[in-house]
Design an enzyme around this catalytic site. Sequence first.
Site, mmCIF file in Angstrom:
data_model
loop_
_atom_site.group_PDB
_atom_site.id
_atom_site.type_symbol
_atom_site.label_atom_id
_atom_site.label_comp_id
_atom_site.label_asym_id
_atom_site.label_seq_id
_atom_site.Cartn_x
_atom_site.Cartn_y
_atom_site.Cartn_z
ATOM 1 N N ALA A 87 24.125 -26.444 17.907
ATOM 2 C CA ALA A 87 22.799 -26.878 17.425
ATOM 3 C C ALA A 87 22.730 -26.836 15.903
ATOM 4 C CB ALA A 87 21.718 -25.986 18.032
ATOM 5 N N TYR A 126 25.851 -22.517 17.604
ATOM 6 C CA TYR A 126 26.765 -23.175 16.653
ATOM 7 C C TYR A 126 26.643 -24.697 16.751
ATOM 8 C CZ TYR A 126 31.142 -24.012 14.094
ATOM 9 O OH TYR A 126 32.084 -24.431 13.178
ATOM 10 N N VAL A 179 23.993 -16.576 2.024
ATOM 11 C CA VAL A 179 23.305 -17.867 1.884
ATOM 12 C C VAL A 179 22.052 -17.977 2.747
ATOM 13 C CG1 VAL A 179 25.367 -19.153 1.171
ATOM 14 C CG2 VAL A 179 24.767 -19.021 3.615
HETATM 15 N N1 LIG Z 1 37.781 -23.105 11.703
HETATM 16 C C1 LIG Z 1 37.354 -24.160 12.401
HETATM 17 O O1 LIG Z 1 37.952 -24.540 13.412
HETATM 18 C C2 LIG Z 1 36.151 -24.929 11.956
HETATM 19 C C3 LIG Z 1 35.915 -26.150 12.571
HETATM 20 C C4 LIG Z 1 34.805 -26.883 12.185
HETATM 21 C C5 LIG Z 1 33.962 -26.385 11.198
HETATM 22 N N2 LIG Z 1 34.219 -25.172 10.625
HETATM 23 C C6 LIG Z 1 33.280 -24.698 9.613
HETATM 24 O O2 LIG Z 1 33.961 -24.481 8.397
HETATM 25 C C7 LIG Z 1 33.294 -23.479 7.660
HETATM 26 C C8 LIG Z 1 34.298 -22.419 7.219
HETATM 27 O O3 LIG Z 1 34.879 -21.847 8.390
HETATM 28 P P1 LIG Z 1 36.252 -21.049 8.369
HETATM 29 O O4 LIG Z 1 36.912 -21.345 9.657
HETATM 30 O O5 LIG Z 1 36.981 -21.258 7.092
HETATM 31 O O6 LIG Z 1 35.671 -19.553 8.473
HETATM 32 P P2 LIG Z 1 36.110 -18.171 7.794
HETATM 33 O O7 LIG Z 1 35.511 -17.127 8.650
HETATM 34 O O8 LIG Z 1 37.571 -18.145 7.521
HETATM 35 O O9 LIG Z 1 35.349 -18.231 6.397
HETATM 36 C C9 LIG Z 1 33.973 -18.229 6.318
HETATM 37 C C10 LIG Z 1 33.541 -17.537 5.040
HETATM 38 O O10 LIG Z 1 32.110 -17.567 4.973
HETATM 39 C C11 LIG Z 1 31.656 -16.297 4.566
HETATM 40 N N3 LIG Z 1 30.295 -16.085 5.047
HETATM 41 C C12 LIG Z 1 29.893 -15.793 6.308
HETATM 42 N N4 LIG Z 1 28.566 -15.623 6.345
HETATM 43 C C13 LIG Z 1 28.109 -15.828 5.084
HETATM 44 C C14 LIG Z 1 26.824 -15.794 4.483
HETATM 45 N N5 LIG Z 1 25.739 -15.495 5.204
HETATM 46 N N6 LIG Z 1 26.710 -16.071 3.166
HETATM 47 C C15 LIG Z 1 27.814 -16.347 2.425
HETATM 48 N N7 LIG Z 1 29.069 -16.365 2.938
HETATM 49 C C16 LIG Z 1 29.205 -16.118 4.251
HETATM 50 C C17 LIG Z 1 32.646 -15.313 5.192
HETATM 51 O O11 LIG Z 1 32.607 -14.045 4.538
HETATM 52 C C18 LIG Z 1 33.958 -16.065 5.007
HETATM 53 O O12 LIG Z 1 34.555 -15.739 3.763
HETATM 54 C C19 LIG Z 1 32.181 -22.926 8.565
HETATM 55 O O13 LIG Z 1 30.952 -23.536 8.242
HETATM 56 C C20 LIG Z 1 32.636 -23.361 9.940
HETATM 57 O O14 LIG Z 1 31.552 -23.497 10.837
HETATM 58 C C21 LIG Z 1 35.304 -24.428 10.977
#
Ligand SMILES: NC(=O)c1ccc[n+]([C@@H]2O[C@H](COP(=O)([O-])OP(=O)(O)OC[C@H]3O[C@@H](n4cnc5c(N)ncnc54)[C@H](O)[C@@H]3O)[C@@H](O)[C@H]2O)c1
Length: 263
Positions: free
Chosen positions: A153, A151, A60
Amino acid sequence: MSGLRGKTAIVTGGGSGIGAATTRALAAAGARLAVWDIDGAAAEAVADEIEGARAYTVDVSDRAQVDAASAAVLDDFGSLGVLVNNAGIGTANTIEQMPVADWQRVIDINLGGPFHCTQAAIPALKVDGGAIVNIASIAGKRISYHGGVNYTAAKSGLLGLTRHAAFELAQYGIRVNAVCPGPVLTPMVESVTDAAARAVTAGMVPLGQWVMPDDVARCVVFLAGSDAAMCTGASFDVDGGMMVSNGTPYAAYMAHRTQGEAS
Ligand SMILES: NC(=O)c1ccc[n+]([C@@H]2O[C@H](COP(=O)([O-])OP(=O)(O)OC[C@H]3O[C@@H](n4cnc5c(N)ncnc54)[C@H](O)[C@@H]3O)[C@@H](O)[C@H]2O)c1
Protein backbone atom coordinates in the site's frame (compact mmCIF):
# COMPACT_ATOMS: atom_id res chain seq x y z
CA MET A 1 27.45 14.79 -18.99
CA SER A 2 24.58 14.34 -16.56
CA GLY A 3 24.51 17.97 -15.45
CA LEU A 4 24.95 16.75 -11.86
CA ARG A 5 28.43 18.23 -11.31
CA GLY A 6 28.31 20.55 -8.30
CA LYS A 7 24.63 19.87 -7.54
CA THR A 8 23.76 19.05 -3.95
CA ALA A 9 21.89 15.77 -3.55
CA ILE A 10 20.11 14.41 -0.48
CA VAL A 11 19.79 10.62 -0.33
CA THR A 12 17.53 9.36 2.46
CA GLY A 13 18.42 5.94 3.84
CA GLY A 14 21.83 6.53 2.31
CA GLY A 15 23.62 4.40 4.89
CA SER A 16 22.81 0.99 3.39
CA GLY A 17 21.81 -1.00 0.33
CA ILE A 18 20.26 0.92 -2.58
CA GLY A 19 20.75 4.26 -0.80
CA ALA A 20 24.48 3.70 -0.26
CA ALA A 21 24.94 2.62 -3.89
CA THR A 22 22.98 5.66 -5.06
CA THR A 23 25.07 7.96 -2.89
CA ARG A 24 28.28 6.60 -4.42
CA ALA A 25 26.89 6.78 -7.98
CA LEU A 26 25.70 10.40 -7.60
CA ALA A 27 29.10 11.33 -6.16
CA ALA A 28 30.81 9.67 -9.14
CA ALA A 29 28.63 11.86 -11.40
CA GLY A 30 29.98 14.94 -9.62
CA ALA A 31 27.20 15.69 -7.12
CA ARG A 32 27.82 16.86 -3.55
CA LEU A 33 26.21 14.44 -1.14
CA ALA A 34 24.07 14.84 1.97
CA VAL A 35 23.62 11.33 3.36
CA TRP A 36 20.52 11.02 5.57
CA ASP A 37 19.78 7.98 7.70
CA ILE A 38 18.04 7.13 10.96
CA ASP A 39 21.22 5.15 11.64
CA GLY A 40 23.70 7.99 12.00
CA ALA A 41 26.75 5.70 12.17
CA ALA A 42 25.77 4.06 8.86
CA ALA A 43 25.34 7.47 7.23
CA GLU A 44 28.75 8.55 8.60
CA ALA A 45 30.45 5.45 7.24
CA VAL A 46 29.15 6.09 3.70
CA ALA A 47 29.81 9.85 3.86
CA ASP A 48 33.38 9.18 5.04
CA GLU A 49 34.09 7.39 1.73
CA ILE A 50 33.18 10.47 -0.32
CA GLU A 51 35.07 13.75 -0.43
CA GLY A 52 32.89 16.63 0.80
CA ALA A 53 29.93 14.44 1.73
CA ARG A 54 28.15 15.03 5.04
CA ALA A 55 26.07 12.71 7.19
CA TYR A 56 22.83 13.65 8.95
CA THR A 57 20.90 11.57 11.48
CA VAL A 58 17.26 11.86 10.41
CA ASP A 59 14.07 9.85 10.88
CA VAL A 60 12.16 10.75 7.71
CA SER A 61 8.82 10.01 9.39
CA ASP A 62 9.44 12.84 11.89
CA ARG A 63 8.61 16.18 10.29
CA ALA A 64 10.57 18.23 12.83
CA GLN A 65 13.72 16.19 12.12
CA VAL A 66 13.19 16.51 8.35
CA ASP A 67 12.78 20.28 8.60
CA ALA A 68 15.88 20.62 10.79
CA ALA A 69 18.01 18.45 8.49
CA SER A 70 16.77 20.31 5.39
CA ALA A 71 17.83 23.61 6.96
CA ALA A 72 21.19 22.12 7.93
CA VAL A 73 21.84 20.95 4.35
CA LEU A 74 21.16 24.46 3.03
CA ASP A 75 23.50 25.92 5.67
CA ASP A 76 26.22 23.41 4.81
CA PHE A 77 25.93 23.34 0.99
CA GLY A 78 24.03 26.55 0.09
CA SER A 79 21.68 24.96 -2.45
CA LEU A 80 19.77 21.81 -3.36
CA GLY A 81 19.39 20.13 -6.75
CA VAL A 82 18.38 16.53 -6.11
CA LEU A 83 16.31 14.64 -3.53
CA VAL A 84 16.28 10.85 -3.53
CA ASN A 85 13.51 9.47 -1.30
CA ASN A 86 14.96 6.03 -0.65
CA ALA A 87 14.56 5.31 3.09
CA GLY A 88 12.18 2.43 3.64
CA ILE A 89 11.39 -0.57 5.81
CA GLY A 90 9.25 -3.69 5.52
CA THR A 91 7.43 -6.12 7.79
CA ALA A 92 6.17 -9.56 6.83
CA ASN A 93 2.82 -10.24 8.53
CA THR A 94 -0.40 -11.18 6.74
CA ILE A 95 -3.22 -8.63 6.81
CA GLU A 96 -5.08 -10.81 9.34
CA GLN A 97 -2.15 -10.81 11.75
CA MET A 98 -0.64 -7.36 11.16
CA PRO A 99 -0.37 -5.25 14.31
CA VAL A 100 -1.79 -1.77 13.74
CA ALA A 101 1.58 -0.40 14.84
CA ASP A 102 3.30 -2.27 11.95
CA TRP A 103 0.81 -0.86 9.45
CA GLN A 104 1.33 2.66 10.76
CA ARG A 105 5.13 2.55 10.98
CA VAL A 106 5.57 1.35 7.38
CA ILE A 107 3.09 3.89 6.03
CA ASP A 108 4.74 6.67 8.09
CA ILE A 109 8.25 5.89 6.81
CA ASN A 110 7.69 4.61 3.27
CA LEU A 111 4.95 7.09 2.27
CA GLY A 112 4.93 9.81 4.93
CA GLY A 113 8.73 10.16 4.69
CA PRO A 114 8.75 11.04 0.97
CA PHE A 115 5.88 13.49 1.55
CA HIS A 116 7.76 15.27 4.36
CA CYS A 117 11.09 15.33 2.52
CA THR A 118 9.48 16.53 -0.71
CA GLN A 119 7.52 19.32 0.95
CA ALA A 120 10.57 20.44 2.90
CA ALA A 121 12.75 20.43 -0.25
CA ILE A 122 10.41 22.41 -2.52
CA PRO A 123 11.58 25.93 -1.57
CA ALA A 124 15.24 25.07 -2.28
CA LEU A 125 14.51 23.04 -5.43
CA LYS A 126 12.39 25.89 -6.85
CA VAL A 127 15.41 28.19 -6.98
CA ASP A 128 17.00 26.52 -9.98
CA GLY A 129 14.73 23.59 -10.89
CA GLY A 130 15.69 20.15 -9.67
CA ALA A 131 14.88 16.48 -9.57
CA ILE A 132 13.19 14.20 -7.07
CA VAL A 133 13.57 10.44 -7.45
CA ASN A 134 11.34 8.21 -5.33
CA ILE A 135 12.45 4.64 -4.72
CA ALA A 136 9.13 2.81 -4.94
CA SER A 137 8.95 -0.89 -5.86
CA ILE A 138 7.28 -3.23 -8.30
CA ALA A 139 5.28 -4.10 -5.15
CA GLY A 140 3.49 -0.81 -5.80
CA LYS A 141 2.24 -2.20 -9.13
CA ARG A 142 1.47 -5.77 -8.04
CA ILE A 143 2.10 -7.15 -4.50
CA SER A 144 5.22 -7.43 -2.36
CA TYR A 145 7.25 -10.65 -2.46
CA HIS A 146 8.72 -10.39 1.03
CA GLY A 147 6.75 -7.59 2.74
CA GLY A 148 3.12 -7.23 3.78
CA VAL A 149 0.05 -5.22 2.77
CA ASN A 150 1.49 -2.17 4.52
CA TYR A 151 4.50 -2.25 2.18
CA THR A 152 2.42 -2.78 -0.97
CA ALA A 153 0.00 0.00 0.00
CA ALA A 154 2.80 2.44 0.83
CA LYS A 155 4.61 1.80 -2.45
CA SER A 156 1.38 2.16 -4.45
CA GLY A 157 0.82 5.41 -2.62
CA LEU A 158 4.34 6.55 -3.42
CA LEU A 159 3.65 6.08 -7.14
CA GLY A 160 0.55 8.27 -6.75
CA LEU A 161 2.56 10.87 -4.84
CA THR A 162 5.12 10.80 -7.68
CA ARG A 163 2.52 11.48 -10.38
CA HIS A 164 0.69 14.19 -8.50
CA ALA A 165 3.81 16.01 -7.28
CA ALA A 166 5.24 15.86 -10.82
CA PHE A 167 2.15 17.60 -12.15
CA GLU A 168 2.09 20.35 -9.53
CA LEU A 169 5.85 20.97 -9.44
CA ALA A 170 6.37 21.07 -13.22
CA GLN A 171 5.71 24.83 -13.10
CA TYR A 172 8.98 25.23 -11.14
CA GLY A 173 11.05 22.97 -13.38
CA ILE A 174 11.11 20.34 -10.64
CA ARG A 175 10.87 16.83 -12.10
CA VAL A 176 9.54 13.93 -10.01
CA ASN A 177 10.01 10.32 -11.07
CA ALA A 178 10.01 6.91 -9.43
CA VAL A 179 12.17 3.82 -9.75
CA CYS A 180 10.49 0.48 -9.12
CA PRO A 181 13.13 -2.09 -8.23
CA GLY A 182 12.37 -5.78 -8.38
CA PRO A 183 14.11 -8.04 -5.87
CA VAL A 184 17.39 -6.35 -4.89
CA LEU A 185 19.91 -8.15 -2.70
CA THR A 186 20.36 -5.71 0.19
CA PRO A 187 20.43 -6.00 4.01
CA MET A 188 16.64 -5.35 4.05
CA VAL A 189 15.99 -8.47 1.98
CA GLU A 190 18.70 -10.55 3.64
CA SER A 191 17.01 -9.92 7.00
CA VAL A 192 13.71 -11.50 5.90
CA THR A 193 14.88 -14.36 3.61
CA ASP A 194 17.07 -17.43 3.82
CA ALA A 195 19.30 -18.87 1.07
CA ALA A 196 16.56 -21.22 -0.18
CA ALA A 197 14.03 -18.39 -0.52
CA ARG A 198 16.61 -16.27 -2.31
CA ALA A 199 17.29 -19.06 -4.82
CA VAL A 200 13.54 -19.40 -5.52
CA THR A 201 13.31 -15.65 -6.15
CA ALA A 202 16.30 -15.65 -8.51
CA GLY A 203 14.58 -18.43 -10.46
CA MET A 204 11.58 -16.17 -11.01
CA VAL A 205 13.62 -13.35 -12.58
CA PRO A 206 13.64 -13.57 -16.42
CA LEU A 207 17.15 -12.08 -16.53
CA GLY A 208 18.19 -14.87 -14.16
CA GLN A 209 19.58 -13.09 -11.11
CA TRP A 210 18.81 -10.70 -8.31
CA VAL A 211 18.93 -7.00 -9.15
CA MET A 212 21.97 -5.41 -7.47
CA PRO A 213 21.96 -2.01 -5.71
CA ASP A 214 24.22 -0.53 -8.43
CA ASP A 215 21.63 -1.44 -11.11
CA VAL A 216 19.08 0.73 -9.30
CA ALA A 217 21.61 3.50 -8.63
CA ARG A 218 22.41 3.90 -12.35
CA CYS A 219 18.71 4.46 -13.09
CA VAL A 220 18.51 7.04 -10.29
CA VAL A 221 21.50 8.94 -11.73
CA PHE A 222 19.81 8.98 -15.14
CA LEU A 223 16.53 10.32 -13.71
CA ALA A 224 18.28 12.89 -11.50
CA GLY A 225 20.36 14.24 -14.36
CA SER A 226 19.82 16.27 -17.50
CA ASP A 227 19.61 13.16 -19.73
CA ALA A 228 16.10 12.79 -18.29
CA ALA A 229 15.23 16.47 -18.81
CA MET A 230 11.80 15.66 -20.29
CA CYS A 231 10.92 12.77 -17.98
CA THR A 232 8.54 13.56 -15.15
CA GLY A 233 5.73 11.69 -13.40
CA ALA A 234 7.10 8.40 -14.74
CA SER A 235 8.08 5.15 -13.07
CA PHE A 236 10.91 2.96 -14.31
CA ASP A 237 11.10 -0.74 -13.47
CA VAL A 238 14.58 -2.08 -12.66
CA ASP A 239 13.43 -5.62 -12.11
CA GLY A 240 15.16 -8.04 -14.47
CA GLY A 241 11.86 -8.51 -16.29
CA MET A 242 9.69 -9.45 -13.28
CA MET A 243 6.85 -7.16 -14.38
CA VAL A 244 6.50 -8.98 -17.69
CA SER A 245 6.58 -12.42 -16.05
CA ASN A 246 3.46 -14.58 -15.80
CA GLY A 247 4.58 -15.92 -12.42
CA THR A 248 6.01 -19.23 -13.69
CA PRO A 249 9.62 -19.96 -12.70
CA TYR A 250 11.56 -18.92 -15.78
CA ALA A 251 13.34 -22.22 -16.42
CA ALA A 252 10.03 -24.13 -16.12
CA TYR A 253 8.37 -21.78 -18.59
CA MET A 254 11.14 -22.24 -21.15
CA ALA A 255 11.24 -26.04 -20.69
CA HIS A 256 7.49 -26.21 -21.25
CA ARG A 257 7.66 -24.14 -24.45
CA THR A 258 10.66 -26.08 -25.76
CA GLN A 259 8.51 -29.24 -25.56
CA GLY A 260 5.94 -27.49 -27.78
CA GLU A 261 3.02 -27.72 -25.36
CA ALA A 262 0.64 -24.78 -25.28
CA SER A 263 -1.13 -23.49 -22.17
N1 LIG B 1 15.75 -4.58 -1.53
C1 LIG B 1 14.72 -4.73 -2.36
O1 LIG B 1 14.46 -5.82 -2.87
C2 LIG B 1 13.85 -3.56 -2.72
C3 LIG B 1 12.96 -3.72 -3.77
C4 LIG B 1 12.15 -2.66 -4.12
C5 LIG B 1 12.24 -1.46 -3.41
N2 LIG B 1 13.12 -1.34 -2.37
C6 LIG B 1 13.15 -0.07 -1.66
O2 LIG B 1 14.44 0.48 -1.73
C7 LIG B 1 14.66 1.30 -0.60
C8 LIG B 1 15.98 0.91 0.06
O3 LIG B 1 15.89 -0.46 0.46
P1 LIG B 1 17.16 -1.36 0.77
O4 LIG B 1 16.81 -2.72 0.33
O5 LIG B 1 18.41 -0.71 0.28
O6 LIG B 1 17.09 -1.35 2.38
P2 LIG B 1 18.21 -1.28 3.51
O7 LIG B 1 17.55 -1.79 4.73
O8 LIG B 1 19.49 -1.90 3.05
O9 LIG B 1 18.45 0.29 3.64
C9 LIG B 1 17.46 1.14 4.09
C10 LIG B 1 18.09 2.30 4.83
O10 LIG B 1 17.05 3.18 5.26
C11 LIG B 1 17.31 3.56 6.59
N3 LIG B 1 16.06 3.92 7.26
C12 LIG B 1 15.09 3.09 7.72
N4 LIG B 1 14.12 3.79 8.31
C13 LIG B 1 14.46 5.10 8.21
C14 LIG B 1 13.86 6.31 8.64
N5 LIG B 1 12.70 6.30 9.30
N6 LIG B 1 14.48 7.48 8.36
C15 LIG B 1 15.67 7.49 7.71
N7 LIG B 1 16.31 6.36 7.30
C16 LIG B 1 15.70 5.19 7.55
C17 LIG B 1 17.96 2.33 7.23
O11 LIG B 1 18.68 2.68 8.41
C18 LIG B 1 18.85 1.85 6.08
O12 LIG B 1 20.13 2.46 6.15
C19 LIG B 1 13.45 1.12 0.33
O13 LIG B 1 12.54 2.18 0.13
C20 LIG B 1 12.85 -0.18 -0.18
O14 LIG B 1 11.46 -0.26 0.08
C21 LIG B 1 13.94 -2.37 -2.01
